[in-house]
Write a protein that holds these residues in place. Structure first.
Motif, short mmCIF file in Angstrom:
data_model
loop_
_atom_site.label_atom_id
_atom_site.label_comp_id
_atom_site.label_asym_id
_atom_site.label_seq_id
_atom_site.Cartn_x
_atom_site.Cartn_y
_atom_site.Cartn_z
N MET A 201 0.85 -1.16 0.00
CA MET A 201 0.00 0.00 0.00
C MET A 201 0.91 1.24 0.00
O MET A 201 1.68 1.44 0.91
CB MET A 201 -0.90 -0.05 1.25
N GLU A 202 0.77 2.04 -1.03
CA GLU A 202 1.60 3.23 -1.13
C GLU A 202 0.85 4.41 -0.53
O GLU A 202 -0.25 4.74 -0.93
CB GLU A 202 1.91 3.50 -2.60
N ALA A 203 1.47 5.05 0.45
CA ALA A 203 0.81 6.15 1.15
C ALA A 203 1.14 7.47 0.46
O ALA A 203 2.20 7.68 -0.09
CB ALA A 203 1.26 6.20 2.60
N ASN A 204 0.19 8.38 0.50
CA ASN A 204 0.35 9.72 -0.03
C ASN A 204 1.29 10.50 0.88
O ASN A 204 1.31 10.32 2.08
CB ASN A 204 -1.03 10.39 -0.08
N SER A 205 2.10 11.41 0.29
CA SER A 205 3.04 12.16 1.12
C SER A 205 2.35 13.22 1.97
O SER A 205 2.88 13.65 2.98
CB SER A 205 4.11 12.82 0.23
N THR A 206 1.17 13.67 1.57
CA THR A 206 0.42 14.63 2.37
C THR A 206 -0.91 14.00 2.78
O THR A 206 -1.77 13.75 1.93
CB THR A 206 0.15 15.94 1.59
N PRO A 207 -1.08 13.73 4.05
CA PRO A 207 -2.34 13.12 4.51
C PRO A 207 -3.53 14.04 4.26
O PRO A 207 -3.40 15.26 4.23
CB PRO A 207 -2.12 12.92 6.01
N VAL A 208 -4.68 13.42 4.07
CA VAL A 208 -5.92 14.18 3.87
C VAL A 208 -6.63 14.33 5.22
O VAL A 208 -6.42 13.54 6.13
CB VAL A 208 -6.85 13.50 2.85
N SER A 209 -7.47 15.35 5.33
CA SER A 209 -8.21 15.54 6.58
C SER A 209 -9.56 14.82 6.50
O SER A 209 -10.11 14.61 5.41
CB SER A 209 -8.44 17.03 6.84
N ALA A 210 -10.07 14.48 7.65
CA ALA A 210 -11.37 13.81 7.72
C ALA A 210 -12.47 14.72 7.17
O ALA A 210 -13.40 14.26 6.51
CB ALA A 210 -11.68 13.41 9.16
N THR A 211 -12.35 16.01 7.41
CA THR A 211 -13.36 16.96 6.93
C THR A 211 -13.38 17.03 5.41
O THR A 211 -14.45 16.99 4.80
CB THR A 211 -13.09 18.36 7.51
N SER A 212 -12.21 17.11 4.79
CA SER A 212 -12.18 17.19 3.32
C SER A 212 -12.73 15.93 2.68
O SER A 212 -13.47 15.99 1.70
CB SER A 212 -10.76 17.49 2.82
N VAL A 213 -12.39 14.78 3.24
CA VAL A 213 -12.90 13.52 2.71
C VAL A 213 -14.40 13.43 2.93
O VAL A 213 -15.16 13.04 2.02
CB VAL A 213 -12.17 12.32 3.36
N GLY A 214 -14.88 13.80 4.11
CA GLY A 214 -16.31 13.75 4.41
C GLY A 214 -17.11 14.66 3.50
O GLY A 214 -18.18 14.27 3.00
N LEU A 215 -16.61 15.87 3.26
CA LEU A 215 -17.32 16.79 2.38
C LEU A 215 -17.33 16.30 0.93
O LEU A 215 -18.37 16.35 0.26
CB LEU A 215 -16.72 18.19 2.46
N ARG A 216 -16.18 15.85 0.45
CA ARG A 216 -16.10 15.38 -0.95
C ARG A 216 -17.03 14.20 -1.17
O ARG A 216 -17.85 14.20 -2.10
CB ARG A 216 -14.68 14.99 -1.29
N TYR A 217 -16.93 13.20 -0.34
CA TYR A 217 -17.76 12.02 -0.52
C TYR A 217 -19.21 12.29 -0.15
O TYR A 217 -20.12 11.66 -0.69
CB TYR A 217 -17.19 10.83 0.25
N GLY A 218 -19.46 13.21 0.74
CA GLY A 218 -20.83 13.61 1.05
C GLY A 218 -21.52 14.24 -0.14
O GLY A 218 -22.68 13.95 -0.44
#
Length: 174
Positions: free
Chosen positions: A1-18
């Motif tokens: 599993m290759e990880a991204n160099s900059t982690p994403v925030s829970a808020t940004s993921v929640g808003l995008r997928y919401g």
């Protein structure tokens, strides 16, 4: 599993997928309303869409945060998704019932009345009272609040379950 160099925030993921999940839910609702199937069992497909959106969002978050996601982060993402989906659904339902097809409320109340009469056990006065009360909840800001609250409540319950399966907490002593 290759990880991204900059982690994403829970808020940004929640808003995008919401927003994505909400858009899909609105399209499904529009189809059901347009086909006069708003009371059919197919309306529960929206719950499957919500579950799918939560699973994809939590996996995306975990993949972009070095393979880790705590239970609380998962619940937060799922609850935010359900709040966005609820807001979009409430706004769409309000506009559909009041602007696009005002007759939908009449169809729904007729079906509810027919179901109450078919079940029996209620007098005509009781049915009239129940119909008057439900009519208040089908119009205006009360309907928006009820849709939003129920979406967040059931979304939270779903998020608790989904997050329990997808979580992978960081080790405490590393």
């Amino acid at each position: 599993m290759e990880a991204n160099s900059t982690p994403v925030s829970a808020t940004s993921v929640g808003l995008r997928y919401g927003l994505l999940t909400g858009l899909i839910s609105v399209i499904i609702s529009f189809g059901l309303f347009a086909l006069s199937m708003e009371q059919s069992p197919l309306r529960y497909v929206s719950f499957l869409v919500l579950i799918g959106g939560m699973v994809m969002a939590m996996r995306h978050f975990k993949e972009n945060n070095y393979g880790f996601m705590s239970f609380g982060q998962g619940v937060g993402i799922g609850t935010l998704i359900s709040a966005v989906v609820g807001a979009l659904s409430a706004i769409f339902t309000y506009f559909y019932m009041n602007i696009i097809d005002p007759d939908v409320v009449g169809r729904m109340t007729e079906k509810m009345r027919a179901d109450m009469e078919a079940r029996g056990g209620m007098s005509d006065e009781q049915i009239d009272q129940a119909m008057a009360l439900s009519g208040k909840f089908m119009n205006g800001p009360i309907m928006i609040a009820v849709v939003l609250f129920t979406s967040i409540f059931f979304g939270l319950l779903i998020a608790l379950v989904v997050s329990a399966f997808i979580k992978h907490s960081k080790p405490e002593f590393e």
